[in-house]
Scaffold this active site. Structure first.
Site, short mmCIF file in Angstrom:
data_model
loop_
_atom_site.label_atom_id
_atom_site.label_comp_id
_atom_site.label_asym_id
_atom_site.label_seq_id
_atom_site.Cartn_x
_atom_site.Cartn_y
_atom_site.Cartn_z
N GLU A 62 -1.44 -16.46 -10.33
CA GLU A 62 -0.54 -15.60 -11.08
C GLU A 62 0.94 -15.91 -10.81
O GLU A 62 1.82 -15.30 -11.40
CB GLU A 62 -0.82 -14.13 -10.74
CG GLU A 62 -2.20 -13.69 -11.18
CD GLU A 62 -2.48 -12.22 -10.90
OE1 GLU A 62 -1.58 -11.50 -10.42
OE2 GLU A 62 -3.62 -11.79 -11.17
N CYS A 89 -6.56 -5.26 -7.46
CA CYS A 89 -6.36 -4.88 -6.06
C CYS A 89 -5.82 -6.04 -5.24
O CYS A 89 -5.21 -5.82 -4.18
CB CYS A 89 -7.64 -4.33 -5.47
SG CYS A 89 -9.07 -5.42 -5.61
N HIS A 90 -5.99 -7.26 -5.72
CA HIS A 90 -5.47 -8.42 -5.00
C HIS A 90 -3.94 -8.45 -4.99
O HIS A 90 -3.34 -9.14 -4.19
CB HIS A 90 -6.02 -9.72 -5.60
CG HIS A 90 -5.66 -9.94 -7.04
ND1 HIS A 90 -6.39 -9.36 -8.06
CD2 HIS A 90 -4.68 -10.64 -7.62
CE1 HIS A 90 -5.86 -9.72 -9.21
NE2 HIS A 90 -4.81 -10.50 -8.98
N TYR A 113 0.84 -1.20 0.00
CA TYR A 113 0.00 0.00 0.00
C TYR A 113 0.88 1.25 0.00
O TYR A 113 0.57 2.23 -0.68
CB TYR A 113 -0.92 0.00 1.23
CG TYR A 113 -1.92 -1.12 1.22
CD1 TYR A 113 -3.14 -0.99 0.57
CD2 TYR A 113 -1.65 -2.32 1.88
CE1 TYR A 113 -4.07 -2.03 0.56
CE2 TYR A 113 -2.57 -3.36 1.87
CZ TYR A 113 -3.77 -3.21 1.21
OH TYR A 113 -4.69 -4.24 1.19
N ASN A 164 -12.37 -0.65 -4.63
CA ASN A 164 -12.22 -0.95 -6.06
C ASN A 164 -13.43 -1.76 -6.53
O ASN A 164 -13.63 -2.87 -6.05
CB ASN A 164 -10.92 -1.72 -6.29
CG ASN A 164 -10.81 -2.28 -7.69
OD1 ASN A 164 -11.39 -1.76 -8.64
ND2 ASN A 164 -10.05 -3.36 -7.82
#
Length: 166
Positions: free
Chosen positions: A161, A134-135, A103, A126
């Site tokens: 991912e 946002c993850h 963040y 979001n």
């Protein structure tokens, strides 16, 4: 007019909404800030036009993402939010597939290094989960902190991912 549809996914059913300008929401079935389907929204299968086309393309891109064939979404976006939220969400789109940032890093990237808490709040609001990633934002210590779709979904997406090892 807002059109909506649902999409099955490995992380649960998704609620998708779009207007002619672009995709407006991707919510998990139990999203912290998710709205139920509202009166006046049209089901995409009963309409044609730009919003229906956006939803069809979103389905295609989500399927490709979950199949491991897509690493960046290109569907047009039109999320509603404050100017600050829009800046945060734009910065989120700059986090590459398979990467994570804190963040604090997002706050630095948008030129407000002291606004870490505000960045966290905007990240949590979001409306375009998965598509605006946002993850991929984690705590400075590497912890999987807050996620509107739940920490287990965040973990699954990051593992999908390759950003988080089993």
């Amino acid at each position: 007019m807002t059109l909506y549809d649902t999409a099955p996914s490995p992380v649960g059913e998704l609620l998708l909404t779009a207007e002619d300008a672009g995709l407006t929401r991707v919510y998990f079935e139990r999203h912290q800030y998710g709205d139920p389907v509202e009166d006046g929204w049209g089901r995409a299968s009963e309409h044609s036009g730009p919003a229906a086309d956006v939803l069809a393309e979103t389905h295609r891109q989500l399927d490709a993402y979950f199949a491991g064939e897509l690493t960046a979404f290109t569907v047009p976006l039109a999320p509603a939010g404050t100017p600050f939220q829009q800046r945060v969400w734009m910065a989120l789109r700059g986090i590459a597939f398979g990467d994570t940032v804190s963040y604090a890093e997002i706050a630095r990237r948008i030129g407000t290094p002291d606004a870490v808490r505000a960045v966290g709040a905007a990240n949590g609001r979001n409306p375009l989960s998965i598509v605006v990633p946002c993850h991929r934002v984690i705590g400075s210590d590497g912890a999987l902190t807050g996620f509107g779709g739940g920490i287990e979904r965040k973990r699954w997406l990051l593992q999908h991912e390759g950003a988080l090892l089993l």
